[in-house]
Design a protein around this motif. Structure first.
Motif, mmCIF file in Angstrom:
data_model
loop_
_atom_site.group_PDB
_atom_site.id
_atom_site.type_symbol
_atom_site.label_atom_id
_atom_site.label_comp_id
_atom_site.label_asym_id
_atom_site.label_seq_id
_atom_site.Cartn_x
_atom_site.Cartn_y
_atom_site.Cartn_z
ATOM 1 N N GLY A 26 -4.201 0.281 -2.275
ATOM 2 C CA GLY A 26 -3.454 -0.710 -1.367
ATOM 3 C C GLY A 26 -3.226 -0.182 0.130
ATOM 4 N N SER A 27 -2.911 -1.328 0.810
ATOM 5 C CA SER A 27 -2.899 -0.780 2.373
ATOM 6 C C SER A 27 -1.474 0.319 2.386
ATOM 7 C CB SER A 27 -2.535 -1.790 3.178
ATOM 8 O OG SER A 27 -2.293 -1.859 4.430
ATOM 9 N N ALA A 28 -1.805 1.538 3.149
ATOM 10 C CA ALA A 28 -0.775 2.286 3.208
ATOM 11 C C ALA A 28 0.203 1.999 4.608
ATOM 12 C CB ALA A 28 -1.417 3.743 3.470
ATOM 13 N N VAL A 29 -0.391 1.563 5.350
ATOM 14 C CA VAL A 29 0.110 0.892 6.745
ATOM 15 C C VAL A 29 -0.359 -0.290 7.256
ATOM 16 C CG1 VAL A 29 0.586 1.700 9.289
ATOM 17 C CG2 VAL A 29 0.129 3.432 7.627
ATOM 18 N N PRO A 30 0.766 -1.243 6.841
ATOM 19 C CA PRO A 30 0.042 -2.559 6.642
ATOM 20 C C PRO A 30 -0.433 -3.205 8.349
ATOM 21 C CG PRO A 30 2.336 -2.641 6.297
ATOM 22 C CD PRO A 30 1.847 -1.358 6.203
ATOM 23 N N GLN A 31 0.049 -2.690 9.130
ATOM 24 C CA GLN A 31 -0.193 -3.111 10.689
ATOM 25 C C GLN A 31 -0.455 -1.899 11.527
ATOM 26 O OE1 GLN A 31 3.655 -4.992 11.381
ATOM 27 N NE2 GLN A 31 2.993 -6.749 9.939
ATOM 28 N N GLY A 32 -1.089 -2.319 12.494
ATOM 29 C CA GLY A 32 -1.346 -1.102 13.527
ATOM 30 C C GLY A 32 -2.731 -0.599 13.443
ATOM 31 N N PRO A 33 -3.003 0.410 14.333
ATOM 32 C CA PRO A 33 -4.272 0.955 14.525
ATOM 33 C C PRO A 33 -4.750 2.002 13.651
ATOM 34 C CG PRO A 33 -2.996 1.773 16.161
ATOM 35 C CD PRO A 33 -2.190 0.810 15.437
ATOM 36 N N ASP A 34 -3.487 2.595 12.835
ATOM 37 C CA ASP A 34 -3.678 3.716 11.948
ATOM 38 C C ASP A 34 -3.724 3.271 10.577
ATOM 39 O OD1 ASP A 34 -3.773 5.735 13.979
ATOM 40 O OD2 ASP A 34 -1.545 5.841 13.872
ATOM 41 N N ARG A 35 -4.310 1.975 10.412
ATOM 42 C CA ARG A 35 -4.477 1.370 8.820
ATOM 43 C C ARG A 35 -4.956 2.331 8.091
ATOM 44 N NH1 ARG A 35 -4.740 -5.088 8.460
ATOM 45 N NH2 ARG A 35 -4.689 -4.261 6.327
ATOM 46 N N GLY A 36 -4.758 2.328 7.014
ATOM 47 C CA GLY A 36 -5.347 3.344 5.899
ATOM 48 C C GLY A 36 -5.044 2.515 4.523
ATOM 49 N N TRP A 37 -5.625 3.449 3.313
ATOM 50 C CA TRP A 37 -5.309 2.809 2.319
ATOM 51 C C TRP A 37 -4.844 4.007 1.302
ATOM 52 C CZ3 TRP A 37 -6.449 -1.887 0.788
ATOM 53 C CH2 TRP A 37 -7.222 -2.692 1.932
ATOM 54 N N MET A 38 -3.975 3.682 0.435
ATOM 55 C CA MET A 38 -3.237 4.543 -0.446
ATOM 56 C C MET A 38 -3.885 4.211 -1.923
ATOM 57 S SD MET A 38 0.912 5.738 -1.096
ATOM 58 C CE MET A 38 1.196 4.097 -0.554
ATOM 59 N N CYS A 39 -4.595 5.204 -2.574
ATOM 60 C CA CYS A 39 -5.150 5.051 -3.771
ATOM 61 C C CYS A 39 -4.770 5.706 -5.024
ATOM 62 C CB CYS A 39 -6.550 5.152 -3.505
ATOM 63 S SG CYS A 39 -7.533 4.409 -2.219
ATOM 64 N N CYS A 40 -4.654 5.091 -6.288
ATOM 65 C CA CYS A 40 -4.259 5.480 -7.465
ATOM 66 C C CYS A 40 -5.467 5.093 -8.505
ATOM 67 C CB CYS A 40 -3.060 4.971 -7.887
ATOM 68 S SG CYS A 40 -1.596 5.318 -7.311
ATOM 69 N N PRO A 41 -5.720 6.191 -9.315
ATOM 70 C CA PRO A 41 -6.565 5.924 -10.461
ATOM 71 C C PRO A 41 -6.433 4.452 -10.942
ATOM 72 C CG PRO A 41 -5.767 8.450 -10.790
ATOM 73 C CD PRO A 41 -5.005 7.318 -9.793
ATOM 74 N N THR B 124 -4.942 -5.274 -1.887
ATOM 75 C CA THR B 124 -5.443 -4.376 -3.029
ATOM 76 C C THR B 124 -6.842 -4.456 -3.308
ATOM 77 O OG1 THR B 124 -3.237 -4.583 -3.838
ATOM 78 C CG2 THR B 124 -4.866 -3.633 -5.361
ATOM 79 N N ALA B 125 -7.533 -3.498 -3.507
ATOM 80 C CA ALA B 125 -8.930 -3.324 -3.839
ATOM 81 C C ALA B 125 -9.412 -2.355 -4.974
ATOM 82 C CB ALA B 125 -9.811 -3.095 -2.394
ATOM 83 N N VAL B 126 -10.261 -2.586 -5.825
ATOM 84 C CA VAL B 126 -10.837 -1.623 -6.978
ATOM 85 C C VAL B 126 -11.907 -1.096 -6.301
ATOM 86 C CG1 VAL B 126 -11.427 -1.350 -9.047
ATOM 87 C CG2 VAL B 126 -9.546 -2.730 -8.817
ATOM 88 N N VAL B 127 -11.974 0.101 -6.178
ATOM 89 C CA VAL B 127 -13.301 0.793 -5.525
ATOM 90 C C VAL B 127 -13.907 2.012 -6.295
ATOM 91 C CG1 VAL B 127 -12.655 -0.109 -3.353
ATOM 92 C CG2 VAL B 127 -11.919 2.217 -4.106
ATOM 93 N N PRO B 128 -15.014 2.369 -6.304
ATOM 94 C CA PRO B 128 -15.725 3.568 -6.867
ATOM 95 C C PRO B 128 -14.971 4.492 -5.821
ATOM 96 C CG PRO B 128 -17.141 2.094 -6.179
ATOM 97 C CD PRO B 128 -16.132 1.375 -5.968
ATOM 98 N N PHE B 129 -14.902 5.687 -6.270
ATOM 99 C CA PHE B 129 -14.428 6.917 -5.369
ATOM 100 C C PHE B 129 -15.390 7.724 -5.112
ATOM 101 C CE2 PHE B 129 -12.253 10.344 -4.038
ATOM 102 C CZ PHE B 129 -10.772 9.861 -3.142
ATOM 103 N N CYS B 130 -15.637 8.089 -4.021
ATOM 104 C CA CYS B 130 -16.691 9.029 -3.369
ATOM 105 C C CYS B 130 -16.013 10.303 -2.949
ATOM 106 C CB CYS B 130 -17.685 8.301 -2.598
ATOM 107 S SG CYS B 130 -18.595 6.760 -2.701
ATOM 108 N N HIS B 131 -16.593 11.363 -3.482
ATOM 109 C CA HIS B 131 -15.776 12.749 -3.074
ATOM 110 C C HIS B 131 -16.296 13.172 -1.587
ATOM 111 C CE1 HIS B 131 -14.299 12.947 -7.071
ATOM 112 N NE2 HIS B 131 -15.698 12.999 -7.617
ATOM 113 N N SER B 132 -15.428 12.696 -0.565
ATOM 114 C CA SER B 132 -16.103 12.914 0.856
ATOM 115 C C SER B 132 -15.733 14.328 1.291
ATOM 116 C CB SER B 132 -15.578 11.853 1.783
ATOM 117 O OG SER B 132 -13.872 11.999 1.642
ATOM 118 N N SER B 133 -14.735 14.840 0.544
ATOM 119 C CA SER B 133 -14.594 16.468 0.959
ATOM 120 C C SER B 133 -15.345 17.582 0.157
ATOM 121 C CB SER B 133 -12.752 16.567 0.932
ATOM 122 O OG SER B 133 -12.410 16.362 -0.592
#
Length: 177
Positions: free
Chosen positions: A30-45, A5-14
């Motif tokens: 938090g990690s959306a996909v904990p393993q594998g090449p397609d790791r990503g983050w799932m974020c909430c306010p 889990t990480a707390v990050v400022p959110f930049c509007h990239s789109s």
């Protein structure tokens, strides 16, 4: 906070950030996909709680039914739509955390006599409803739904008058980055 889990400022990239993205500048991811090449983050306010692909806000103040719905919409979310027992159990667990609160509006309304409808038009499924014994009440005056938290049973919904003031649970889709 755990390792994923990480707390990050959110930049509007789109070019078209969602209404939720426009309302909040600090996010917990938090990690959306904990393993594998397609790791990503799932974020909430920051301050919202994440479960599966959604973010949940449990208010500390109270409003009537219409004000609660408007408040959620103003934050880029909606009153919670509960579609599974797992989601119901998650929300019950959230009710045991501080600060202590007890009654929360959810996004289930009675449109016509006995015709219940979720705020996002998700079909109402009686087999996935969690009414308290004897609820919903007969008649059309109690046409908003609250959830009793903390609950000693999964069946903790009650229909109430729309003018009563209660806390609210807002829900929005998590942001994937």
């Amino acid at each position: 906070m755990n390792r994923s889990t990480a707390v990050v400022p959110f930049c509007h990239s789109s070019d078209q950030p969602s209404a939720l993205q426009q309302q909040f500048s600090e996010w917990e991811c938090g990690s959306a996909v904990p393993q594998g090449p397609d790791r990503g983050w799932m974020c909430c306010p920051k301050g919202w709680r994440r479960f599966q692909g959604s973010c949940y806000f449990l208010s500390t103040d109270t409003m009537n039914c219409a004000e609660s719905a408007e408040n959620c919409t103003g934050m880029g979310s909606q009153l919670v739509v509960i579609t599974s027992q797992a989601e119901q159990v998650f929300l019950i667990e959230q009710g045991t955390q501080r600060p202590s609160r007890d009654l929360f509006y959810i996004g289930l309304f009675e449109d016509d006599m006995g015709q219940w409808q979720w705020v996002d038009k998700t079909p109402y499924n009686e087999t996935a409803a969690f009414w308290r014994e004897g609820e919903p009440s007969p008649g059309h005056t109690e046409n908003c739904t609250i959830m009793h938290l903390p609950a000693w049973t999964h069946n903790n919904w009650n229909d109430v008058l729309p003018t009563t003031k209660h806390h609210r649970i807002c829900e929005a889709a998590a942001i994937f980055v």
